[in-house]
Scaffold this motif. Structure first.
Motif, short mmCIF file in Angstrom:
data_model
loop_
_atom_site.label_atom_id
_atom_site.label_comp_id
_atom_site.label_asym_id
_atom_site.label_seq_id
_atom_site.Cartn_x
_atom_site.Cartn_y
_atom_site.Cartn_z
N ARG A 71 21.92 84.72 -71.96
CA ARG A 71 20.49 85.01 -71.86
C ARG A 71 20.30 86.51 -72.07
O ARG A 71 20.81 87.32 -71.29
N SER A 72 19.61 86.87 -73.13
CA SER A 72 19.49 88.27 -73.54
C SER A 72 18.07 88.78 -73.44
O SER A 72 17.12 88.06 -73.82
N THR A 73 17.92 90.00 -72.94
CA THR A 73 16.62 90.68 -72.88
C THR A 73 16.81 92.12 -73.32
O THR A 73 17.94 92.63 -73.35
N MET A 74 15.72 92.80 -73.64
CA MET A 74 15.81 94.18 -74.13
C MET A 74 14.60 94.98 -73.66
O MET A 74 13.49 94.44 -73.52
N ARG A 75 14.82 96.27 -73.42
CA ARG A 75 13.72 97.18 -73.10
C ARG A 75 14.04 98.57 -73.65
O ARG A 75 15.21 98.93 -73.83
N ARG A 76 12.99 99.32 -73.92
CA ARG A 76 13.14 100.69 -74.42
C ARG A 76 13.14 101.63 -73.21
O ARG A 76 12.21 101.61 -72.41
N VAL A 77 14.19 102.46 -73.08
CA VAL A 77 14.32 103.30 -71.89
C VAL A 77 14.05 104.77 -72.17
O VAL A 77 13.97 105.57 -71.23
N VAL A 118 17.81 110.17 -83.72
CA VAL A 118 16.52 110.00 -84.36
C VAL A 118 15.59 109.28 -83.39
O VAL A 118 16.00 108.31 -82.73
N ALA A 119 14.35 109.72 -83.30
CA ALA A 119 13.33 109.04 -82.49
C ALA A 119 12.46 108.20 -83.42
O ALA A 119 11.89 108.71 -84.38
N LEU A 120 12.39 106.91 -83.13
CA LEU A 120 11.55 106.00 -83.91
C LEU A 120 10.37 105.56 -83.05
O LEU A 120 10.53 105.22 -81.88
N ASP A 121 9.20 105.54 -83.63
CA ASP A 121 7.99 105.24 -82.86
C ASP A 121 7.48 103.83 -83.06
O ASP A 121 6.50 103.43 -82.43
N ASP A 122 8.10 103.04 -83.94
CA ASP A 122 7.60 101.70 -84.24
C ASP A 122 8.20 100.64 -83.33
O ASP A 122 8.45 99.50 -83.76
N LEU A 123 8.41 100.97 -82.06
CA LEU A 123 8.97 100.04 -81.10
C LEU A 123 8.01 99.85 -79.94
O LEU A 123 6.96 100.49 -79.87
N VAL A 124 8.40 98.99 -79.01
CA VAL A 124 7.57 98.78 -77.83
C VAL A 124 7.54 100.06 -77.00
O VAL A 124 8.40 100.93 -77.14
N PRO A 125 6.54 100.23 -76.12
CA PRO A 125 6.48 101.43 -75.28
C PRO A 125 7.71 101.58 -74.39
O PRO A 125 8.39 100.61 -74.08
N VAL A 126 7.96 102.81 -73.98
CA VAL A 126 9.09 103.10 -73.09
C VAL A 126 8.83 102.49 -71.72
O VAL A 126 7.75 102.63 -71.15
#
Length: 264
Positions: A71-77, A118-126
């Motif tokens: 079971r996999s989940t992901m978040r931007r930290v 590199v910082a990418l901005d096209d992802l979900v919020p932190v």
């Protein structure tokens, strides 16, 4: 059968699978059908793992014809880092938790040691909740943590053992040309086997990645410290040419050997 090793579920296979899931989930967060990340100038961007943690491991439960559920989940930290979490169950029994923190990088030169974040901005919020693994990786990299896995990190004065390996492009590097992150741990396992000739399953593992190498550059795997009572070891991977630190790996194994035998 490809999913197994002599100690149950193959950690090497597992991390490759979870690394692929991590990469595909990143693409999903960015609204892509497939992962093709680019910076503002159109240069290829990769997700490089800076920390991987396996806890409460029971990979030894894996057997032929068994069932592994993930079971996999992901978040931007942070602006540059993403954490994935993978819960493992083997035939319905909890078999471990894997956390993986990656950062976006691009090449700045010809060698694998020449990269930049590199910082990418096209992802979900932190996510406002900080990542304990990402924080620990930063603390260890800055040499500000006194103890880890029951080992005094500041009391190390000499190496206990060292082994040298020459990574193979066909086996140890990925399609992007980098030394693949599971290969670091495979070299540690080879060193542990040469050191003790004892097969025992993992209980937990922390790996912190600091650099990479090009094909043709041998690496040293150094046993920096160990705590026999806890069955824990601290391994460090280095470049042989510059002695630059590539990774710190902390391993704890189950006390009971798996199908123990004496090698001839």
């Amino acid at each position: 059968m490809p999913h197994l090793s002599g100690c149950g579920i193959s950690e090497n296979w597992l991390l490759k699978e979870l690394g692929h899931r991590h990469w595909m989930m990143l693409a999903g967060q960015a609204g892509m059908n497939g992962p093709d990340f680019r910076d503002d100038e159109g240069r290829q961007v990769y997700a490089a793992f800076c920390a991987v943690r396996l806890t409460d491991a029971r990979l030894d439960l894996g057997v032929e014809n068994g069932a592994l559920a993930i079971r996999s989940t992901m978040r931007r930290v942070s602006r540059t880092q993403v954490e994935s979490r993978h819960e493992l169950r083997i035939d319905g029994v909890a078999a471990g938790l894997v956390k993986m923190v990656s950062t976006f990088i691009r090449r700045t030169g010809r060698g694998n040691h020449s990269v930049a974040r590199v910082a990418l901005d096209d992802l979900v919020p932190v996510d406002p909740l900080p990542s304990d693994l990402a924080s620990l990786a930063a603390t260890l990299r800055a040499r500000r943590r006194p103890h880890h896995f029951g080992i005094n990190l500041s009391a190390v004065s000499t190496e206990i053992a060292a082994f040298e390996f020459d990574p193979c492009p066909e086996l140890d590097f990925n399609g992007a040309g980098f030394l693949y992150f599971p290969s670091f741990l495979a070299f540690v396992d080879r060193a542990e086997w040469q050191l003790s000739r004892r097969r025992s399953a993992l209980a937990r593992r922390d790996a912190f990645y600091h650099g990479n190498v090009d094909p043709g550059v041998p690496i040293r795997v150094v046993l920096v410290a160990e705590e026999p009572v806890r069955s824990t070891r601290w391994w460090r991977l280095e470049r042989t040419d510059e002695r630059a630190i590539l990774a710190d790996v902390f391993t704890q194994r189950l006390q009971t050997a798996v199908n123990a035998y004496t090698a001839i």
